[in-house]
Design a protein around this motif. Structure first.
Motif, PDB file in Angstrom:
ATOM      1  N   PHE A  71       0.825  -1.204   0.000  1.00 52.32           N
ATOM      2  CA  PHE A  71       0.000   0.000   0.000  1.00 52.32           C
ATOM      3  C   PHE A  71       0.860   1.255   0.000  1.00 52.32           C
ATOM      4  O   PHE A  71       0.599   2.203  -0.755  1.00 52.32           O
ATOM      5  CB  PHE A  71      -0.922  -0.009   1.213  1.00 52.32           C
ATOM      6  CG  PHE A  71      -1.847   1.175   1.284  1.00 52.32           C
ATOM      7  CD1 PHE A  71      -3.058   1.171   0.611  1.00 52.32           C
ATOM      8  CD2 PHE A  71      -1.507   2.299   2.020  1.00 52.32           C
ATOM      9  CE1 PHE A  71      -3.912   2.264   0.660  1.00 52.32           C
ATOM     10  CE2 PHE A  71      -2.353   3.396   2.081  1.00 52.32           C
ATOM     11  CZ  PHE A  71      -3.555   3.377   1.402  1.00 52.32           C
ATOM     12  N   ARG A  72       1.879   1.286   0.858  1.00 53.81           N
ATOM     13  CA  ARG A  72       2.652   2.524   0.975  1.00 53.81           C
ATOM     14  C   ARG A  72       3.586   2.758  -0.208  1.00 53.81           C
ATOM     15  O   ARG A  72       4.191   3.827  -0.315  1.00 53.81           O
ATOM     16  CB  ARG A  72       3.420   2.565   2.297  1.00 53.81           C
ATOM     17  CG  ARG A  72       4.423   1.487   2.551  1.00 53.81           C
ATOM     18  CD  ARG A  72       5.044   1.699   3.933  1.00 53.81           C
ATOM     19  NE  ARG A  72       6.030   0.708   4.292  1.00 53.81           N
ATOM     20  CZ  ARG A  72       5.809  -0.352   5.064  1.00 53.81           C
ATOM     21  NH1 ARG A  72       4.597  -0.545   5.564  1.00 53.81           N
ATOM     22  NH2 ARG A  72       6.774  -1.210   5.332  1.00 53.81           N
ATOM     23  N   GLU A  73       3.704   1.776  -1.122  1.00 51.91           N
ATOM     24  CA  GLU A  73       4.518   1.974  -2.322  1.00 51.91           C
ATOM     25  C   GLU A  73       3.683   2.385  -3.529  1.00 51.91           C
ATOM     26  O   GLU A  73       4.216   2.592  -4.617  1.00 51.91           O
ATOM     27  CB  GLU A  73       5.312   0.699  -2.633  1.00 51.91           C
ATOM     28  CG  GLU A  73       6.439   0.459  -1.639  1.00 51.91           C
ATOM     29  CD  GLU A  73       7.280  -0.764  -1.971  1.00 51.91           C
ATOM     30  OE1 GLU A  73       6.902  -1.511  -2.907  1.00 51.91           O
ATOM     31  OE2 GLU A  73       8.310  -0.960  -1.299  1.00 51.91           O
ATOM     32  N   LEU A  74       2.368   2.535  -3.340  1.00 53.13           N
ATOM     33  CA  LEU A  74       1.521   3.031  -4.421  1.00 53.13           C
ATOM     34  C   LEU A  74       1.894   4.468  -4.762  1.00 53.13           C
ATOM     35  O   LEU A  74       2.049   5.311  -3.879  1.00 53.13           O
ATOM     36  CB  LEU A  74       0.047   2.994  -4.013  1.00 53.13           C
ATOM     37  CG  LEU A  74      -0.621   1.632  -3.834  1.00 53.13           C
ATOM     38  CD1 LEU A  74      -2.031   1.820  -3.282  1.00 53.13           C
ATOM     39  CD2 LEU A  74      -0.658   0.857  -5.138  1.00 53.13           C
ATOM     40  N   THR A  75       2.040   4.764  -6.049  1.00 51.29           N
ATOM     41  CA  THR A  75       2.234   6.156  -6.453  1.00 51.29           C
ATOM     42  C   THR A  75       0.921   6.896  -6.236  1.00 51.29           C
ATOM     43  O   THR A  75      -0.137   6.271  -6.094  1.00 51.29           O
ATOM     44  CB  THR A  75       2.624   6.249  -7.936  1.00 51.29           C
ATOM     45  OG1 THR A  75       1.521   5.805  -8.726  1.00 51.29           O
ATOM     46  CG2 THR A  75       3.861   5.404  -8.238  1.00 51.29           C
ATOM     47  N   PRO A  76       0.939   8.222  -6.225  1.00 52.89           N
ATOM     48  CA  PRO A  76      -0.318   8.953  -6.054  1.00 52.89           C
ATOM     49  C   PRO A  76      -1.386   8.554  -7.072  1.00 52.89           C
ATOM     50  O   PRO A  76      -2.548   8.361  -6.710  1.00 52.89           O
ATOM     51  CB  PRO A  76       0.107  10.413  -6.226  1.00 52.89           C
ATOM     52  CG  PRO A  76       1.513  10.434  -5.712  1.00 52.89           C
ATOM     53  CD  PRO A  76       2.108   9.141  -6.163  1.00 52.89           C
ATOM     54  N   GLU A  77      -1.013   8.405  -8.355  1.00 54.87           N
ATOM     55  CA  GLU A  77      -2.031   8.035  -9.341  1.00 54.87           C
ATOM     56  C   GLU A  77      -2.502   6.601  -9.133  1.00 54.87           C
ATOM     57  O   GLU A  77      -3.691   6.305  -9.312  1.00 54.87           O
ATOM     58  CB  GLU A  77      -1.523   8.209 -10.767  1.00 54.87           C
ATOM     59  CG  GLU A  77      -2.611   7.875 -11.786  1.00 54.87           C
ATOM     60  CD  GLU A  77      -2.350   8.416 -13.179  1.00 54.87           C
ATOM     61  OE1 GLU A  77      -3.194   8.173 -14.076  1.00 54.87           O
ATOM     62  OE2 GLU A  77      -1.321   9.091 -13.384  1.00 54.87           O
TER      63      GLU A  77
END
Length: 303
Positions: free
Chosen positions: A91-97
């Motif tokens: 989850f915390r490696e998701l880019t903003p988009e």
């Protein structure tokens, strides 16, 4: 191209954040979201960033204003859903988009996204309000930004409220929370010394993640079997009768008679009365507790 859901899909109005404490600032976000949801028959969803996976990974014991259960109880009946978003590695490696596409667009089908001015999201907090707005047309939602609420030139925040509670300024913290700070849990058996001295108490151990105010005696109210009872409570380690014990809050309820062992209760701290004291004898302790009880009864009578 602006996204249009199928008829089978119900769109949502959402708000996203940590929501530690659900203070007056958080309540503005929730209220705005609920209002827009009702206007357009949308599901109202509070999305909570759940940092517990990270705490366990890093062996961190946070100090929080609110547990998950307490937050869900406070939101029950006000919103359609409370969604905890586990802050794990994926989850915390998701880019903003990617966050917008996977969570806001696919998972929640959001039509409105209600956030505060300082909202950040995505890998290394690269996303902010401007990024959220820039993706609106692509993913078919509208960003609603709520201005921070202030109290005497202080922005109402979880951090500021934690400072107040740590300093023992519970009454002021309660004003900013919009309710009384406290604890919840199961009533446990104690050493029954209070019962022998004429003031039987109910004992509750605070959740390990809960922020503790200074040890001492507080005027409090306890919800037991659906009813609120005024009383006084001592938060601490009972130095007169025990050594190196775990922290607990033991409350004497002015008008309760019964067996509360094993029951779930909610405890609200109303006012700090005095620091925890190690008395030279049980007799001295009883004298002071009798005085505290009289003061507590007067406090609640005047209110």
């Amino acid at each position: 191209m602006f996204y249009t859901p199928s008829r089978e899909e119900q769109r949502s109005a959402i708000t996203i954040g940590k929501f530690d404490g659900l203070h007056l600032g958080h309540q503005m976000l929730v209220n705005e979201m609920v209002k827009r949801g009702k206007q357009e028959n949308l599901r109202s969803v509070v999305c909570v960033m759940d940092f517990e996976p990270l705490w366990k990974e890093k062996d961190i014991t946070p100090k929080l204003l609110m547990t998950k259960d307490e937050r869900e109880r406070r939101l029950k009946g006000k919103v359609d859903e409370v969604l905890n978003l586990p802050f794990d590695k994926e989850f915390r490696e998701l880019t903003p988009e990617e966050f917008v596409r996977e969570i806001i667009f696919k998972k929640l089908k959001a039509k409105y996204v209600v956030v505060g001015e300082d909202f950040h999201f995505g890998f290394q907090k690269a996303g902010n309000v401007e990024v959220l707005k820039s993706l609106e047309n692509k993913y078919g939602y509208k960003t609603v930004v709520v201005v921070k609420k202030k109290y005497k030139n202080h922005i109402i925040s979880s951090t500021y409220i934690k400072e107040l509670i740590t300093e023992g300024r519970v009454s002021t913290a309660n004003k900013l929370l919009g309710y009384s700070y406290g604890f919840s849990g199961e009533v446990m058996r104690g050493n029954r010394i209070g019962r022998t001295l004429g003031f039987p108490t109910i004992n509750v151990y605070p959740h390990k993640y809960k922020l503790l105010p200074p040890f001492g005696v507080y005027f409090n109210k306890v919800k037991l079997d659906g009813k609120w009872y005024p009383g006084i409570g001592n938060l601490g380690v009972k130095p007169t009768v025990m050594a190196d014990s775990d922290v607990l809050i033991e409350s004497f309820l002015f008008s309760y008679e019964g067996n509360a062992y094993g029951k779930q209760v909610e405890i609200e701290l109303k006012k700090f009365q005095r620091e925890e004291i190690k008395f030279e004898s049980l007799e001295k302790m009883k004298e002071r507790v009798d005085f505290d009880i009289r003061e507590g009864k007067e406090y609640f009578t005047n209110r």
